[in-house]
Write an enzyme that holds these catalytic residues in place. Structure first.
Site, PDB file in Angstrom:
ATOM      1  N   GLY A 143       0.808  -1.210   0.000  1.00 36.57           N
ATOM      2  CA  GLY A 143       0.000   0.000   0.000  1.00 36.57           C
ATOM      3  C   GLY A 143       0.847   1.269   0.000  1.00 36.57           C
ATOM      4  O   GLY A 143       0.530   2.236  -0.702  1.00 36.57           O
ATOM      5  N   THR A 144       1.923   1.269   0.753  1.00 33.94           N
ATOM      6  CA  THR A 144       2.768   2.457   0.843  1.00 33.94           C
ATOM      7  C   THR A 144       3.381   2.786  -0.516  1.00 33.94           C
ATOM      8  O   THR A 144       3.380   3.937  -0.957  1.00 33.94           O
ATOM      9  CB  THR A 144       3.883   2.235   1.888  1.00 33.94           C
ATOM     10  N   GLN A 153      -8.038  -0.105   3.161  1.00 33.33           N
ATOM     11  CA  GLN A 153      -8.902  -0.587   4.247  1.00 33.33           C
ATOM     12  C   GLN A 153     -10.263  -1.059   3.765  1.00 33.33           C
ATOM     13  O   GLN A 153     -10.873  -1.923   4.391  1.00 33.33           O
ATOM     14  CB  GLN A 153      -9.100   0.510   5.296  1.00 33.33           C
ATOM     15  N   CYS A 165       3.575   5.650  19.386  1.00 37.13           N
ATOM     16  CA  CYS A 165       4.617   6.028  20.329  1.00 37.13           C
ATOM     17  C   CYS A 165       5.890   6.363  19.568  1.00 37.13           C
ATOM     18  O   CYS A 165       6.516   5.492  18.995  1.00 37.13           O
ATOM     19  CB  CYS A 165       4.873   4.879  21.286  1.00 37.13           C
TER      20      CYS A 165
HETATM   21  C1  LIG Z   1      -1.934  -0.317   5.888  1.00 35.26           C
HETATM   22  C2  LIG Z   1      -2.299   0.872   5.080  1.00 35.26           C
HETATM   23  C3  LIG Z   1      -1.433   1.392   4.099  1.00 35.26           C
HETATM   24  C4  LIG Z   1      -0.043   0.850   3.904  1.00 35.26           C
HETATM   25  O1  LIG Z   1      -0.020  -0.411   3.302  1.00 35.26           O
HETATM   26  P1  LIG Z   1       1.315  -1.319   3.446  1.00 35.26           P
HETATM   27  O2  LIG Z   1       1.047  -2.472   2.546  1.00 35.26           O
HETATM   28  O3  LIG Z   1       1.408  -1.692   4.892  1.00 35.26           O
HETATM   29  O4  LIG Z   1       2.456  -0.486   2.994  1.00 35.26           O
HETATM   30  C5  LIG Z   1      -1.853   2.465   3.356  1.00 35.26           C
HETATM   31  N1  LIG Z   1      -3.067   3.007   3.530  1.00 35.26           N
HETATM   32  C6  LIG Z   1      -3.932   2.532   4.452  1.00 35.26           C
HETATM   33  C7  LIG Z   1      -5.270   3.169   4.594  1.00 35.26           C
HETATM   34  C8  LIG Z   1      -3.576   1.464   5.261  1.00 35.26           C
HETATM   35  O5  LIG Z   1      -4.424   1.024   6.180  1.00 35.26           O
END
Ligand SMILES: *Cc1c(COP(=O)(O)O)cnc(C)c1O
Length: 402
Positions: A88-89, A196, A342
């Site tokens: 996602g990142t 999400q 944190c």
């Molecule tokens: C977890 C998340 C990401 C990041 O995804 P990764 O695969 O962990 O890099 C981006 N956006 C949202 C809304 C997330 O919940």
């Protein structure tokens, strides 16, 4: 879920301890069928490089094509619009950076919201330091962006709007289809972080009006380190971050993560098969959690009461540190999460809760319970049973109490 806990070194006595996982927005366990699928591509002669012209490479290449078809179909896209990424990142970074630089001759204005995931928010802020003009929209008390605010923020210089489909911290579902319509009318590239929402509520790129859309494997019982960036055909976007080979039709250089891609495709398949029934089941558990916890004095729900993810319950506990609550729950083998992170010893309250107008002091008392496939009604009862004495104990020793 139950785990065996050794109580002596010689294992003379074994106690069965209930273990409950309530942090599915943080990550999910890999589904056994996903792990099995991945294993097939880690052993034997499935190690080929899909770019290699030999039978091992060609065999794997065919499988990647099948995986791409599955991902495309799940969100109403064409296979050529799917790019596999490292998660996602990366999808968020690629989408935003690529759209910003590709459209630089048309303008420099980018619109986002104050409650985005850091993968979006920090990418946009970084562009702000590189000469782009940034608007970070406020949200209401439920963490919701207003369509009117988006409309009012658009200028002739706006080149990109990036708003998440559903919020990871408070579960609020944004009015994405309406924002997508605005963006289309104004011919502005629209990126949606659907990490999400996918697998929980319908995600269709045409209905949402998205040009770019991010998905992640590990939030849907797939592996970590794999994701999807959807890129609508004809979108003014090109890759700006990775320089290398011609993989993914020049949109994402680097040899493909084959086990990850195959695992992700299996996870997507399972998510599509189970979504409706599973979301309905989890919604009942979620509502029971919400009813039970908000009946405790000075506990309230955060996020939208109705327009929220079916598996998502998040709360504020007055006069309690979220971190202390997490530790106490963890001692009861309940894995939960708090909105605050944190950072180097100092507690920074969540940017999402602060944006919702929650005072600094109160924002520390957040608790997030996100449900998933192994959770049962018994798990919810167990949490409701153990949390009341914890709240009482923590409030009695709280320095925050007046
Ligand atoms: C977890 C998340 C990401 C990041 O995804 P990764 O695969 O962990 O890099 C981006 N956006 C949202 C809304 C997330 O919940």
């Amino acid at each position: 879920m139950f785990i065996l806990e050794k109580t002596t070194e010689q294992v003379k006595e074994v106690r069965v301890v209930r273990s409950v996982y309530f942090d599915h927005s943080g990550t999910t366990p890999v589904h056994p069928a996903v792990a099995e699928e991945m294993y097939r591509y880690l052993i034997g002669d499935s190690f080929g490089n899909p770019s290699s012209v030999n039978h091992l490479g060609l065999q794997v290449r065919k499988k990647v094509t099948e995986a791409r078809d599955i991902a495309a179909q799940a969100i109403g896209a064409a296979p050529g619009e799917i790019v596999f990424t490292s998660g996602g990142t990366e999808s968020d970074n690629m989408a935003i950076h690529g759209a910003a630089y590709t459209n630089k001759s048309r303008g420099n204005h980018i619109i986002t919201s104050a409650v985005e995931h850091h993968a979006v928010l920090n990418t946009v802020k970084a562009l702000g330091k590189q000469g782009f003009n940034i608007t970070i929209l406020p949200v209401d008390q439920y963490g919701m962006v207003s369509v009117d605010d988006v409309a009012a923020a658009i200028t002739d210089r706006t080149i990109l709007i990036t708003i998440m489909h559903a919020n990871n911290e408070v579960g609020t579902i944004m009015p994405i289809a309406e924002i997508g319509k605005l963006a289309r009318e104004r011919k502005i590239v629209f990126h949606v972080d659907a990490v999400q929402s996918f697998g929980k509520i319908p995600v269709n790129v045409d209905e949402l009006g998205a040009n770019l859309l991010s998905l992640s494997g590990h939030k849907i019982y797939g592996p970590k380190g794999i994701g999807v960036l959807y890129i609508r055909k004809g979108t003014r976007w090109r890759q700006t971050l990775f320089h290398g080979g011609a993989q993914e039709r020049l949109r994402r250089a680097g040899t493909e993560n084959i086990p990850g891609i195959m695992g992700l495709a299996k996870a997507i398949e399972l998510a599509m098969e189970n979504r409706e029934a599973e979301s309905a089941r989890l919604m009942v558990l979620r509502d029971k959690l919400i009813k039970g916890l908000t009946s405790i004095e000075n506990v309230r729900l955060t996020g939208h009461p109705v327009k929220r993810l079916p598996n998502h319950a998040s709360f504020l506990f007055k006069c309690i540190e979220g971190e202390s609550m997490l530790i106490s729950l963890d001692m009861k083998r309940i894995a939960a999460s708090t909105g605050s992170a944190c950072t180097s010893g100092s507690l920074e309250p969540s940017h999402v809760l602060l944006a919702m107008g929650i005072p600094h002091a109160d924002a520390h008392g957040s608790l997030r319970l996100t449900l998933g496939k192994d959770n049962t009604d018994d798990d919810v009862d167990y949490l409701l049973e153990v949390i009341k004495p914890i709240v009482e104990k923590l409030r009695n020793m709280s320095p925050l109490e007046d």
